[in-house]
Motif scaffolding. Structure first.
Motif, PDB file in Angstrom:
ATOM      1  N   ALA A 449     -24.524  21.926  91.508  1.00  0.00           N
ATOM      2  CA  ALA A 449     -24.608  22.128  92.955  1.00  0.00           C
ATOM      3  C   ALA A 449     -23.723  21.136  93.699  1.00  0.00           C
ATOM      4  O   ALA A 449     -23.066  21.485  94.689  1.00  0.00           O
ATOM      5  N   LEU A 450     -23.680  19.893  93.225  1.00  0.00           N
ATOM      6  CA  LEU A 450     -22.814  18.896  93.856  1.00  0.00           C
ATOM      7  C   LEU A 450     -21.353  19.309  93.732  1.00  0.00           C
ATOM      8  O   LEU A 450     -20.584  19.214  94.697  1.00  0.00           O
ATOM      9  N   ARG A 451     -20.974  19.794  92.519  1.00  0.00           N
ATOM     10  CA  ARG A 451     -19.591  20.218  92.319  1.00  0.00           C
ATOM     11  C   ARG A 451     -19.247  21.373  93.253  1.00  0.00           C
ATOM     12  O   ARG A 451     -18.187  21.364  93.904  1.00  0.00           O
ATOM     13  N   ALA A 452     -20.120  22.359  93.349  1.00  0.00           N
ATOM     14  CA  ALA A 452     -19.845  23.512  94.204  1.00  0.00           C
ATOM     15  C   ALA A 452     -19.725  23.105  95.672  1.00  0.00           C
ATOM     16  O   ALA A 452     -18.832  23.566  96.396  1.00  0.00           O
ATOM     17  N   THR A 453     -20.619  22.227  96.120  1.00  0.00           N
ATOM     18  CA  THR A 453     -20.612  21.808  97.526  1.00  0.00           C
ATOM     19  C   THR A 453     -19.316  21.084  97.878  1.00  0.00           C
ATOM     20  O   THR A 453     -18.680  21.379  98.901  1.00  0.00           O
ATOM     21  N   PHE A 454     -18.901  20.169  97.035  1.00  0.00           N
ATOM     22  CA  PHE A 454     -17.708  19.391  97.379  1.00  0.00           C
ATOM     23  C   PHE A 454     -16.412  20.125  97.071  1.00  0.00           C
ATOM     24  O   PHE A 454     -15.367  19.773  97.632  1.00  0.00           O
ATOM     25  N   LEU A 455     -16.449  21.146  96.223  1.00  0.00           N
ATOM     26  CA  LEU A 455     -15.280  22.008  96.118  1.00  0.00           C
ATOM     27  C   LEU A 455     -15.089  22.811  97.407  1.00  0.00           C
ATOM     28  O   LEU A 455     -13.953  23.042  97.839  1.00  0.00           O
ATOM     29  N   VAL A 456     -16.198  23.209  98.031  1.00  0.00           N
ATOM     30  CA  VAL A 456     -16.104  23.898  99.323  1.00  0.00           C
ATOM     31  C   VAL A 456     -15.571  22.941 100.385  1.00  0.00           C
ATOM     32  O   VAL A 456     -14.699  23.301 101.191  1.00  0.00           O
ATOM     33  N   THR A 457     -16.074  21.711 100.399  1.00  0.00           N
ATOM     34  CA  THR A 457     -15.558  20.754 101.379  1.00  0.00           C
ATOM     35  C   THR A 457     -14.080  20.458 101.120  1.00  0.00           C
ATOM     36  O   THR A 457     -13.301  20.269 102.063  1.00  0.00           O
ATOM     37  N   ALA A 458     -13.679  20.432  99.841  1.00  0.00           N
ATOM     38  CA  ALA A 458     -12.265  20.225  99.526  1.00  0.00           C
ATOM     39  C   ALA A 458     -11.424  21.379 100.046  1.00  0.00           C
ATOM     40  O   ALA A 458     -10.307  21.174 100.553  1.00  0.00           O
TER      41      ALA A 458
END
Length: 492
Positions: A449-458
């Motif tokens: 979930a952390l990876r998905a969230t910060f890929l979206v922010t990226a």
């Protein structure tokens, strides 16, 4: 031509001739105003469980102590900026500081939860002034070639308030109870008022609006922002919160506001400001960056607790790493902007944030806690550089008579980004964890979930970088065209 240029310079230099001691004290007052308003945002949150217990309220009701402050600050940001242009930015800033301080007194002595909530809403209006108008006042006080340093100082003090608020609030609760959090803001507010007022009266720039206030526009904007903030921020039981009707009402009211501003004789948000590419671009970028930065505050604690099994004290220490990095780099970022220019440094700052977001998406899965800290520390300097460059660029691109409105627009966009990040990215984190309740998700699920969230922010930041680079090229093309036309006219 020479006469026109001299006139413009005279209008633009409102207080830059102020003596150095007054300049320093006035700038310190602006920084302290931002610091106190930031403390008001972060320090009270840690007291919510204690407030709910001692004032006989539920935790969902106590959440309104924080929500009322945020809603009032967001909904009134643009209005207070316009009032600064209308009746004087120094005067409105001092009024806002006094409102904030008096509301802090009422909050400290409030006998009931609902009185405390009302006082916090009033304090949020004062905070809107204290966060927005220092940007415009800095341009009034500071020479253009040193404005980046002033913006870096304001960004640093905001980071200090955000970082120290929870720790200070926890200490004051332990020593003297929750009213001490609000009581401590009183002397700080009084000192800010004295220092901010020490710079002397401001000169009124030519073209400043002398009369007329768009009251219908203010009401429409306030309602639209409040409906949106309520729609994406669900206290208590989310299932019972009418999200879609609130968001629909926000969209409809925002449409009415736009129609009103096009016809208003004295618009709250002059359309000419939005047609200025630097201002409109700065507002959009501020919205995106506010959304991204809020993700670290709302997603980080769940990951650190559920995936890395850190105790609360350790979570607080890790969460302070980003703000501490911001504190260390804020003033340096301002000096960099003064040296290399706003457009270039805006793009560089956003690129640094993009690198930090990618690090947060990838490194914690590989390195655990060191990977998470590395990502937050990489994100912070880029944020400070963006903040100093973007704010400087917007303020410098705005006519002196409209700087309050432009600063209010920046405040509005930033706060809307914070509200959006707190809701949308938190919902994304919960959805990608694969669990109905984040607290029960496995460490592996939280890492995903952390990876998905910060890929979206990226991805959001990559779009922001592209917009910044495109705007810089367009501006360079426009300048080249203007220069060639000037040369042809001179030859003729």
């Amino acid at each position: 031509m020479l006469i026109e240029r001299s006139t413009i310079d005279a209008e633009d230099m409102t207080e830059t001739s102020t003596t150095t001691p007054r300049l320093r004290s006035g700038t310190t007052g602006l920084a302290l105003s931002v610091l106190v308003a930031s403390l008001g945002t972060s320090a009270a949150n840690v007291a919510l469980p204690t407030i709910a217990d001692e004032l006989d309220g539920t935790f969902a009701q106590a959440q309104w102590v924080a929500l009322a402050y945020l809603l009032a600050m967001t909904a009134t940001s643009l209005t207070v900026g316009h009032l600064g242009d209308l009746i004087g930015r120094r005067r409105v800033l001092l009024l806002g500081i006094w409102i904030f301080t008096v509301a802090a007194v009422v909050s400290a002595i409030a006998p009931t939860l609902w009185m405390l909530i009302a006082a916090r809403a009033l304090q949020g209006i004062g905070a809107a002034v204290m966060m927005a108008l220092p940007l415009a006042r800095a341009r009034d006080l500071v020479p253009p070639d040193r404005l980046g340093r002033a913006m870096g100082l304001l960004g640093t003090t905001a980071a200090v308030g955000t970082a120290s608020g929870p720790a200070l609030g926890g200490l004051l609760i332990t020593v003297a109870g929750w009213p001490a959090i609000f009581a401590a803001m009183v002397p700080l507010g009084l000192l800010a008022a004295v220092l901010a007022g020490s710079a002397g009266a401001e000169a009124r720039p030519a073209g400043a609006p002398r009369r007329g206030f768009d009251l219908p526009g203010m009401v429409l904007l306030t309602v639209a922002v409040a409906l949106y903030a309520l729609g994406v921020t669900a206290p208590g039981d989310q299932a019972s919160w009418p999200t879609l009707p609130l968001l629909g009402g926000a969209v409809a009211t925002a449409g009415l506001f736009v129609m009103r501003e096009r016809r208003a004789r004295h618009p709250l948000l002059p359309p000419v400001l939005l047609r200025n590419r630097s201002i409109s671009r700065g507002a959009i970028l501020s919205l995106v960056v506010g959304t991204v930065m809020m993700s670290t505050l709302v997603v980080g604690p769940f990951f650190l607790a559920g995936a890395l099994h850190l105790p609360p004290a350790a979570i607080g220490a890790v969460m302070a790493a980003g703000p501490l990095a911001s504190i260390c780099t804020g003033v340096l970022a301002g000096r960099t902007v003064d040296r290399f220019g706003t457009h270039r440094m805006t793009s560089v700052g956003l690129s640094g944030m993009l690198l930090g977001a990618l690090a947060l998406a990838l490194l914690p899965a590989w390195w655990g806690l060191p990977g998470y800290i590395t990502g937050t520390v990489l994100l912070a300097p880029g944020y400070q550089l963006f903040l100093a460059a973007n704010n400087t660029g917007v303020v410098n691109s705005t006519p002196a008579a409209r700087r309050g409105a432009a600063s209010g627009l920046l405040g509005l966009s930033r706060n809307l980004g914070l509200v959006t990040g707190a809701s949308v990215l938190a919902a994304l984190f919960a959805a990608t964890s694969g669990s109905g309740e984040v607290a029960s998700a496995s460490p592996d699920a939280l890492t995903v979930a952390l990876r998905a969230t910060f890929l979206v922010t990226a991805a959001l930041l990559a779009g922001a970088v592209a917009l910044s680079l495109l705007s810089s090229r367009t501006r360079s093309s426009d300048l080249a065209t203007d220069t060639s036309e000037t040369r042809r006219a001179t030859t003729r």
